[in-house]
Structures are given as structure tokens and as C-alpha cells.
Write a protein that holds these residues in place. Structure first.
Motif, PDB file in Angstrom:
ATOM      1  N   TRP A 413       0.797  -1.253  -0.161  1.00  0.00           N
ATOM      2  CA  TRP A 413       0.207   0.052   0.032  1.00  0.00           C
ATOM      3  C   TRP A 413       0.945   1.231   0.067  1.00  0.00           C
ATOM      4  CZ3 TRP A 413      -1.078  -3.669   4.030  1.00  0.00           C
ATOM      5  CH2 TRP A 413      -0.613  -3.472   5.359  1.00  0.00           C
ATOM      6  N   GLY A 414       0.296   2.416  -0.306  1.00  0.00           N
ATOM      7  CA  GLY A 414       1.034   3.668  -0.248  1.00  0.00           C
ATOM      8  C   GLY A 414       1.258   4.259   1.045  1.00  0.00           C
ATOM      9  N   GLY A 415       2.126   4.647   1.272  1.00  0.00           N
ATOM     10  CA  GLY A 415       2.578   5.475   2.729  1.00  0.00           C
ATOM     11  C   GLY A 415       1.704   6.723   3.060  1.00  0.00           C
ATOM     12  N   LEU A 452      -3.395 -11.494 -13.413  1.00  0.00           N
ATOM     13  CA  LEU A 452      -3.659 -10.709 -14.569  1.00  0.00           C
ATOM     14  C   LEU A 452      -3.052  -9.420 -14.488  1.00  0.00           C
ATOM     15  CD1 LEU A 452      -7.304 -11.714 -15.040  1.00  0.00           C
ATOM     16  CD2 LEU A 452      -5.650 -12.523 -16.121  1.00  0.00           C
ATOM     17  N   TRP A 453      -2.995  -8.856 -13.505  1.00  0.00           N
ATOM     18  CA  TRP A 453      -1.947  -7.779 -13.114  1.00  0.00           C
ATOM     19  C   TRP A 453      -1.839  -7.663 -11.740  1.00  0.00           C
ATOM     20  CZ3 TRP A 453      -7.142  -6.841 -15.413  1.00  0.00           C
ATOM     21  CH2 TRP A 453      -8.024  -6.592 -14.533  1.00  0.00           C
ATOM     22  N   ARG A 454      -0.658  -6.644 -11.476  1.00  0.00           N
ATOM     23  CA  ARG A 454      -0.274  -6.222  -9.990  1.00  0.00           C
ATOM     24  C   ARG A 454       0.278  -4.716 -10.381  1.00  0.00           C
ATOM     25  NH1 ARG A 454       3.680  -9.335  -5.911  1.00  0.00           N
ATOM     26  NH2 ARG A 454       5.243  -8.234  -7.103  1.00  0.00           N
ATOM     27  N   ARG A 455      -0.718  -3.813 -10.055  1.00  0.00           N
ATOM     28  CA  ARG A 455      -0.241  -2.401 -10.514  1.00  0.00           C
ATOM     29  C   ARG A 455      -0.639  -1.330  -9.396  1.00  0.00           C
ATOM     30  NH1 ARG A 455      -4.950  -2.934 -14.970  1.00  0.00           N
ATOM     31  NH2 ARG A 455      -6.696  -2.620 -13.863  1.00  0.00           N
ATOM     32  N   GLN A 456      -0.096  -0.019  -9.582  1.00  0.00           N
ATOM     33  CA  GLN A 456      -0.338   0.871  -8.877  1.00  0.00           C
ATOM     34  C   GLN A 456      -1.616   1.526  -9.160  1.00  0.00           C
ATOM     35  OE1 GLN A 456       2.420   3.944  -8.075  1.00  0.00           O
ATOM     36  NE2 GLN A 456       4.129   2.203  -7.736  1.00  0.00           N
ATOM     37  N   VAL A 457      -2.373   1.994  -8.151  1.00  0.00           N
ATOM     38  CA  VAL A 457      -3.675   2.699  -8.618  1.00  0.00           C
ATOM     39  C   VAL A 457      -3.816   4.070  -8.557  1.00  0.00           C
ATOM     40  CG1 VAL A 457      -6.238   2.603  -8.200  1.00  0.00           C
ATOM     41  CG2 VAL A 457      -5.130   0.636  -7.914  1.00  0.00           C
ATOM     42  N   ALA A 458      -4.064   5.000  -9.754  1.00  0.00           N
ATOM     43  CA  ALA A 458      -3.878   6.248  -9.711  1.00  0.00           C
ATOM     44  C   ALA A 458      -5.140   6.783  -8.569  1.00  0.00           C
ATOM     45  CB  ALA A 458      -4.403   6.876 -11.013  1.00  0.00           C
ATOM     46  N   ASP A 459      -4.801   8.215  -8.062  1.00  0.00           N
ATOM     47  CA  ASP A 459      -5.744   8.552  -7.011  1.00  0.00           C
ATOM     48  C   ASP A 459      -6.096   7.970  -5.833  1.00  0.00           C
ATOM     49  OD1 ASP A 459      -6.022  10.620  -8.734  1.00  0.00           O
ATOM     50  OD2 ASP A 459      -7.891   9.784  -9.895  1.00  0.00           O
ATOM     51  N   SER A 460      -5.290   6.907  -5.475  1.00  0.00           N
ATOM     52  CA  SER A 460      -5.555   5.925  -4.449  1.00  0.00           C
ATOM     53  C   SER A 460      -5.206   6.504  -3.031  1.00  0.00           C
ATOM     54  CB  SER A 460      -5.277   4.691  -4.471  1.00  0.00           C
ATOM     55  OG  SER A 460      -3.810   4.352  -4.883  1.00  0.00           O
ATOM     56  N   GLY A 461      -3.928   7.414  -3.193  1.00  0.00           N
ATOM     57  CA  GLY A 461      -3.543   8.113  -2.080  1.00  0.00           C
ATOM     58  C   GLY A 461      -4.195   9.375  -1.719  1.00  0.00           C
ATOM     59  N   GLY A 462      -4.356   9.674  -0.521  1.00  0.00           N
ATOM     60  CA  GLY A 462      -5.176  10.932   0.003  1.00  0.00           C
ATOM     61  C   GLY A 462      -4.707  12.187  -0.562  1.00  0.00           C
ATOM     62  N   ALA A 463      -5.598  13.283  -1.180  1.00  0.00           N
ATOM     63  CA  ALA A 463      -4.825  14.210  -1.714  1.00  0.00           C
ATOM     64  C   ALA A 463      -4.447  15.313  -0.378  1.00  0.00           C
ATOM     65  CB  ALA A 463      -6.226  15.024  -2.524  1.00  0.00           C
ATOM     66  N   GLY A 464      -3.515  15.835  -1.011  1.00  0.00           N
ATOM     67  CA  GLY A 464      -3.068  16.735   0.075  1.00  0.00           C
ATOM     68  C   GLY A 464      -1.911  18.104  -0.544  1.00  0.00           C
ATOM     69  N   THR A 465      -1.537  19.004   0.282  1.00  0.00           N
ATOM     70  CA  THR A 465      -0.287  19.724  -0.051  1.00  0.00           C
ATOM     71  C   THR A 465       0.793  18.613  -0.480  1.00  0.00           C
ATOM     72  OG1 THR A 465      -1.109  21.419   1.503  1.00  0.00           O
ATOM     73  CG2 THR A 465       1.136  21.560   0.591  1.00  0.00           C
ATOM     74  N   TYR A 466       0.824  17.578   0.521  1.00  0.00           N
ATOM     75  CA  TYR A 466       1.832  16.469   0.220  1.00  0.00           C
ATOM     76  C   TYR A 466       0.934  15.236   0.102  1.00  0.00           C
ATOM     77  CZ  TYR A 466       5.553  19.557   1.189  1.00  0.00           C
ATOM     78  OH  TYR A 466       6.631  20.665   1.068  1.00  0.00           O
ATOM     79  N   GLY A 469       0.697   8.208  -0.407  1.00  0.00           N
ATOM     80  CA  GLY A 469       1.193   7.212  -1.657  1.00  0.00           C
ATOM     81  C   GLY A 469       0.111   6.599  -2.044  1.00  0.00           C
ATOM     82  N   ASN A 470       0.268   6.329  -3.607  1.00  0.00           N
ATOM     83  CA  ASN A 470      -0.953   5.383  -4.101  1.00  0.00           C
ATOM     84  C   ASN A 470      -0.435   3.819  -3.704  1.00  0.00           C
ATOM     85  OD1 ASN A 470      -2.319   7.461  -5.228  1.00  0.00           O
ATOM     86  ND2 ASN A 470      -0.632   7.247  -7.015  1.00  0.00           N
ATOM     87  N   GLY A 471      -1.529   2.775  -3.657  1.00  0.00           N
ATOM     88  CA  GLY A 471      -1.163   1.508  -3.375  1.00  0.00           C
ATOM     89  C   GLY A 471      -1.484   0.720  -4.726  1.00  0.00           C
TER      90      GLY A 471
END
Length: 739
Positions: A413-415, A452-466, A469-471
Motif C-alpha cells: 500500500w501507499g505510505g 492478470l495484473w499487479r499495479r499501482q492505482v491512480a488517485d488511491s492516496g489521499g490528496a493533500g499539499t503533500y 502514496g498510491n497503492g
């Protein structure tokens, strides 16, 4: 140091600073060699994905050196050694003790621990310990994660404290009894051999170290290292303000009614009230929901392991991590809660249930405390591990033999975001710092499931000034077998456990999906690529967070999507150029760039600065229109108070604090507007904006009993904090600092 000086130091048990560091680092090297030996000897894919650990303990059982692998059970190793010494007065060289009883000293039954004493000249000088998750130890479900068990007797075998080796001779009767209760007997037996090999190698190296420097020096070095870590942490705590800091997280799970949607999900509350006084921390979980005979309960060992992991990972970057970091810490909670379950409550899910929720709650409380210090503000992070998504499959493999395998991919998962950087994409788990996912090719070689796939998911990390991380998500389909049965278990499917800090949005929720009769292999055979589930024919369904017998037949597809890190700071304050770069590398979609960050892009992917400024202003005006004004007594939005004097402190990126005759007051750290006295809690000074689906990430879901609220400055409407709280209102206060 010359030979004479070394001999003198060895005689009185002291070591000069250089020798102390040499011995300390050699102990780390010994521990690493023991760990590596376990991993190399074991044939378990779970161990290869680092769901294990190794440690060196003092003679009294305190953690002196701890590996960087699965951390939550390391504190239970100390508890186990204490129990061995309490029960047995005939501990001898060559003994190896075993335990997995979660009511005494384990996270759950799968986590088997071996501990061996180290003697020098007839005196006990240290302990060595190792553990690993066993792929199966019996019970009603393959893999021994028994998600529908109503008592512990339906789960895997419990092993009380005892000797698996006595004076160098294996207790074959006990060994055979344990192994015979496993569906994967050969794998478990090989793990046990790996434990003994690792312990043997580490003991040999420990004796070599003692031969070189003297056992008194080695023992003194371990004790001094713990003392130094304790002193360093106490000094750090003295720099932070005394007070009470609170955070609450929730464990969501099916309630057994069979109702659809949130009507069929119950929420267990796990609040943490952390009080910091001088150089001590007290974590109080007494307000947690009662235990119940269902999935996700954890024992006291699980709760202590959760807090210990959080302390090590929060402060261990500054302080050598060992048991000294836990000496200033007290954990309170009566027996019989979801975080302190007692016999006969089922606890096979306790290694990744209420204890993880407790980590989220305690982590939020620690972050709120650290954020009062400009020196330590950068240590603060939102909940780093929301939920472990158990994906355990079993059945007949491609050779017709029984198999059971736990897929470790969901560790990727994203940090969480920090005050100075984004969260790491697919950064992995805090609970397994040195860990990683299972190798795809190894899994496909061993088991009848194809990725079939193992990949990162766009937009999955919380939006912020920083941003958080995406997971990842991964999809599997059976191959060379008629079907497999999945034992699935997680939480965080109906609410985000991984909240952000200081206006950052929460990360995405967990999700299991299945498409039946999708025929993906036929599609691939015809030359058609598959890039997402929506391209597949068949019946699509989202599976419950706890699915004890999920049938995945030949032609079906299973997909797992993980929870991800929360953001830090208001997304409208993120540099538009960074948002454009995120879009270019597919970390953020253009839709989210506009909707969450207020960034307008040109056709070539650059930032349209005038359109961005206008869009962000529209979002701010929308917040202002939706804002509930601060509570009575706080300044109205139009009445900006003048703040005089220099601030005495900060609270993250949200507040500046000022001393006053009636207690501290606060101002918005963004616009400088005075907000008022903190005596009734800072929340009373902020405007409230209830956030809906259009304000959150596309994969964030919120249970009907909860709502997501942005606490904003009533003047500049910058988001200062975002909470997931009961619809009826937030029953906790983020902080009540004392002067």
C-alpha cells in the motif's frame, strides 16, 4: 584497544565508547545473520515475503536487537520469555522453547515463536528468539484464518509454553503433534527447521563475540544500549507539551445479519486517549468496544505489540530502537474489550484486526502531540497501516495436491504523507519495514493461480499539499484447477482508516471484487488484452470484507485493492506543477487534478495558471457557502481578530499558538487571523464543512453512521483538519495541551 586493555575491560564489564559501538553493531550483524538463515532455510512463500522476525533479548527478556521484518510480534517475544522464566526453574543450555498461545504471548495462533537461552559459564546471559507466520496450523478454514469461528476451539492448534528442544534433543512427540495438525505439514516442519538453524547460527556468533570481548562486556553493552534509548526518548518527551491527545478509528465488519450495504456492517470503536506527562506516555484504550465472538478480536499481546511497533517506527529513526523505547510507556485497557479479548473469544484474525485499528488510533494521537514541536513536527504521520487484506486461497493445485497460500501482495500500500514530502507509492507496511510482496513467478510456479495484473492505482492516496502514496491492486484467475476457495478478511471497506493530517484527505478504502464466468483465459488466448474488470463479461460483485468461503472457479477473476495513505495539508495548497507532474506519470488523474487540487491543465499537460487560480477560488467559495460557522463564543468569519506578539508555538501547519492570561489562544497559521481561546478545544474555533463524494477520492467510502468533516479556518477557509467521525458529532478532542 590493545589486548591488555580489552582484558581489563572484560574483567570489570565495562567498555569504552568505541568498543561499545563495535559490540552493538556486531549484535545487529548477528541478528541479521540469524534472520537471513531463517529466510534461506524456509521454503515458505510467507517467510520469503518477510512475515517473520528475529531478535536478541537480554537475560531478563527485554528486546536488545530487533529485525526490521514483522514487528508487531516482537513485543510478544519479550512476553514469551518472561512467561518461560516464570514457569520453568530448570532452563538449561540447549533448550529451545515454543509458544503460539495468543492469550499468553502471541498475536494469533499462526505466529509460532521459538526462543532459546544463551549460557556462558553456567550463567544465563541472553535469549534469542524467532517467529514466523505458519501457512496452516489446522482449524476450520485452510490457512487457519478462521473468519467465521465463534470461539478459539474452532481455530488452529494452541501451543502452550513448553520445550520443543530439551538439552539439544528435539521433543519429537510435540513436534509431530503440531505438524500433524497442519494441512501443510512439510512447510510447517521446514519452518521449524529454519528456526532451529537460525537460532543455532546466531548462538554460535554470540559466543564468538563473547569469546572476543567477554560476556560481561556484551551483556553490559546490551543493557547500556537500552538505557541510552530510554534516556533519549525521555529527553525528547520532555521537549513536548504535556497534555491529552485523542484519536479514534473504527473496525468495520459484517454483523452476521446478511443485510446489504451498511445495514449489514457493524462498527467497533477503538479510541485512544494518550496522556503525556513529563517523560512518560500513557495510552488508554478503555473506551474500546467490547469483545464479541467474531472476526478481528485481538488479545492484550496484540495491543501491546501494536503500540510497541508504533513507538519503534515513530521514534526509531532518531533513537536506537530496542526495549528502552517502551520503558516510558504504559498501555491501559481492561480485559474483555475488542483489543484485549480473553478466552474463548476467536482471535485468529487478531494479527490484523483490532490491533491494527489501535495502531491507527494511537498513531493519530502521537502525530497530534509531535505537531506541537517545530523540531519534531517532521516525525508526524497519519495512520500508516490501515488494514491487512487477507487473501488466503486453498484447494487442489495443478498437480492435484492440496495447497494453501496466503498472498502477501496487499502489503504494497501507499505510505502516509509527511509535513515535508509525499507518501511513498506502494511503499509497503510500517509493520514490516524490511518486507516486500511475494514474487509473482514464484507464486504462479507453486500455485494454480495466474496474475492478470499487479499495479499501482491512480488517485488511491489521499490528496493533500503533500499527497498520500498510491497503492496496488492485483487480480488472479485459477489455472489448471477447477476452482479454489478463498478465505478473505479485512476491514476499512466502509470507511477510511488511513486519515490525513492538517487538511489532507483520507486514502482509498479496501475492496475485494469477483467477476464470475468472465473467461479471461479465453480472451487472452484470442489475443485480447485485459486491463480492467469492467472489460470482462460475467457477473460483477463486491465481496464482503469478511468472506469465509469465496469460491473462485475456473473462468472467474478475483481482484484485491488496498487501503492507502492519507495526505498532509490542504490539497489546494499543493504546487500546481507537482500536480501536473503527477498527472503526467499517471499517479493522479486529470479529473482529480481539477476536482480535488483545483488545477487546470493545458492540452500539452502544463499548468493553466489563470484557470487554476480561478478554479481554486471557486472551490474556496463553495467551502465558505457550505461552512457551518464556529461555535458560539468563537469569532465570526467577518470579525478577524488582530493577533499581537510573537507566537509561542505551532500545531502542525494549522495553528499558531499565543500565550494569554486565561490560557493559550490560536491563530490560523495560513492567513494569520486570530481564532480565539483554546480552552474549549480548537474544534470550537473552526468552521465545519461536511464532505461528500465529490470532495473525496473516488475510492473512498463512508459508512452511513459516519461522516467526513473538514475543519476550516473561518476566514481563509483553508482546510486545517479532516476527520471521519460519527454523524451525531465528534466525541473526542484532538488535544488538550497543558502549559
Amino acid at each position: 584497544m590493545n589486548t591488555a586493555a580489552r582484558t581489563t575491560a572484560a574483567a570489570n564489564g565495562t567498555a569504552d565508547p568505541v568498543t561499545h559501538e563495535v559490540i552493538r553493531h556486531k549484535l545487529w550483524s548477528i541478528n541479521a545473520e540469524g534472520s537471513t538463515t531463517v529466510e534461506h532455510v524456509s521454503g515458505s512463500p510467507v517467510v520469503h515475503a518477510t512475515d517473520y522476525n528475529f531478535g536478541i533479548y537480554t537475560a531478563s527478556g527485554e528486546m536488545a536487537v530487533i529485525g526490521t521484518y514483522l514487528l508487531t510480534p516482537v513485543y510478544t517475544g519479550a512476553m514469551a520469555i518472561e512467561e518461560f522464566q516464570r514457569r520453568y526453574d530448570d532452563i538449561e543450555p540447549g533448550d529451545v522453547f515454543i509458544i503460539n498461545d495468543p492469550y499468553i504471548a502471541a498475536m494469533h495462533q499462526n505466529d509460532v515463536q521459538f526462543c532459546s537461552p544463551v549460557f556462558r559459564d553456567g550463567e544465563l546471559v541472553a535469549w534469542l528468539g524467532c517467529m514466523a507466520h505458519q501457512v496452516d496450523l489446522g482449524g476450520m478454514d485452510p490457512g487457519s484464518w478462521c473468519t467465521t469461528a465463534t470461539d478459539v476451539y474452532q481455530e488452529g492448534i494452541r501451543i502452550p509454553p513448553g520445550r520443543i528442544v530439551r538439552k539439544g534433543t528435539v521433543n519429537q512427540e510435540l513436534w509431530d503433534t503440531i505438524v500433524a495438525n497442519s494441512r501443510m505439514a512439510h512447510t510447517v516442519a521446514n519452518d521449524f527447521r529454519a528456526f532451529l538453524a537460525g537460532l543455532r547460527v546466531a548462538e554460535r556468533r554470540f559466543h564468538e563475540l563473547c569469546d572476543c570481548y567477554g560476556s560481561d562486556q556484551v551483556r553490559t553493552t546490551m543493557e547500556r544500549t537500552l538505557d541510552h534509548s530510554e534516556a533519549d526518548l525521555r529527553a525528547m518527551l520532555e521537549e513536548l507539551p504535556d497534555g491529552v491527545y485523542e484519536h479514534t478509528s473504527y473496525l468495520d465488519r459484517p454483523d452476521g445479519s446478511g443485510n446489504d450495504g451498511d445495514q449489514g456492517i457493524e462498527l467497533l470503536e477503538v479510541p485512544c486517549r494518550m496522556e503525556k506527562t513529563g517523560d512518560r506516555l500513557v495510552f488508554d484504550f478503555s473506551g474500546s468496544s467490547p469483545q464479541s465472538p467474531a472476526y478481528g478480536m485481538t488479545t492484550r499481546g496484540g495491543l501491546l505489540g501494536a503500540v510497541a511497533t508504533l513507538m519503534l517506527c515513530t521514534f526509531g529513526s532518531e533513537i536506537p530502537w530496542n526495549h528502552g523505547i517502551m520503558r516510558p510507556v504504559e498501555v491501559k485497557a481492561p480485559d474483555g474489550l475488542c483489543v484485549t479479548a480473553v478466552e474463548p473469544m476467536p482471535v485468529s484474525g487478531g494479527a490484523a484486526g483490532a490491533n491494527w485499528t489501535a495502531t491507527c488510533s494511537a498513531g493519530g494521537a502521537i502525530a497530534k502531540m509531535l505537531s506541537f514541536s517545530e523540531r519534531y513536527e517532521s516525525f508526524a504521520f497519519g495512520p500508516s497501516d490501515g488494514s491487512w487484506q487477507l487473501s488466503q486461497f486453498g484447494g487442489a493445485d495443478q498437480h492435484g495436491q492440496p495447497f494453501a497460500s496466503m498472498y502477501m501482495d496487499s502489503l504494497m500500500w501507499g505510505g502516509p504523507a509527511f509535513s515535508f514530502r509525499d507518501g511513498v507509492d506502494a511503499g509497503g507496511a510500517m509493520v514490516i519495514l524490511g518486507g516486500g510482496a511475494t514474487d509473482v513467478e514464484q507464486q504462479e510456479m507453486r500455485h494454480p493461480l495466474m496474475y492478470l495484473w499487479r499495479r499501482q492505482v491512480a488517485d488511491s492516496g489521499g490528496a493533500g499539499t503533500y499527497r498520500g502514496g498510491n497503492g496496488i491492486q492485483f487480480a488472479l484467475t485459477p489455472i489448471d484447477t477447477p476452482e479454489v476457495t478463498g478465505v478473505l478478511g479485512t476491514h476499512g471497506v466502509s470507511l477510511p482508516n488511513r486519515t490525513g493530517l492538517f487538511g489532507g484527505l483520507p486514502g482509498s478504502c479496501a475492496r475485494f471484487e469477483r467477476v464470475t464466468s468472465a473467461a479471461p483465459l479465453d480472451r487472452l488466448a484470442s489475443g485480447q488484452a485485459i486491463t480492467r474488470l469492467s472489460e470482462l463479461d460475467g457477473s460483477h460483485e463486491t465481496l464482503p470484507g469478511v468472506s469465509p468461503a469465496a469460491r473462485i472457479a475456473h473462468g472467474d477473476v478475483f481482484e484485491c485493492t488496498v487501503q492507502n495513505g492519507g495526505g498532509y495539508g490542504d490539497p489546494l495548497l499543493r504546487d500546481p506543477a507537482r500536480v501536473a507532474a503527477d498527472v503526467e506519470r499517471h499517479a493522479v488523474t486529470p479529473e482529480s487534478a481539477a476536482r480535488l487540487y483545483g488545477v487546470a491543465l493545458t492540452p500539452d499537460g502544463g499548468v493553466d495558471e489563470p484557470a487554476t487560480a480561478a478554479r481554486r477560488e471557486r472551490i474556496r467559495e463553495d467551502r465558505r457557502a457550505r461552512m457551518t460557522a464556529p461555535a458560539a463564543g468563537a469569532p465570526a468569519a467577518a470579525a478577524i481578530r488582530t493577533v499581537t506578539g510573537e507566537p509561542s508555538g505551532i500545531w502542525g501547519s494549522a495553528l499558531s499558538t499565543f500565550p494569554g492570561p486565561d490560557g493559550p489562544s490560536a491563530a490560523c497559521r495560513h492567513c494569520g487571523a486570530g481564532l480565539g481561546s483554546l480552552s474549549d478545544g480548537w474544534e470550537a474555533l473552526a468552521g465545519r464543512v461536511t464532505l461528500g463524494p465529490d470532495d473525496l477520492g473516488r475510492d473512498v467510502r463512508v459508512h452511513d453512521a459516519l461522516t467526513v468533516v473538514a475543519y476550516v479556518c473561518p476566514h481563509c477557509v483553508t482546510s486545517l483538519w479532516v476527520d471521519t467521525e460519527p454523524v451525531a458529532g465528534k466525541p473526542w478532542r484532538d488535544f488538550a495541551a497543558r502549559a
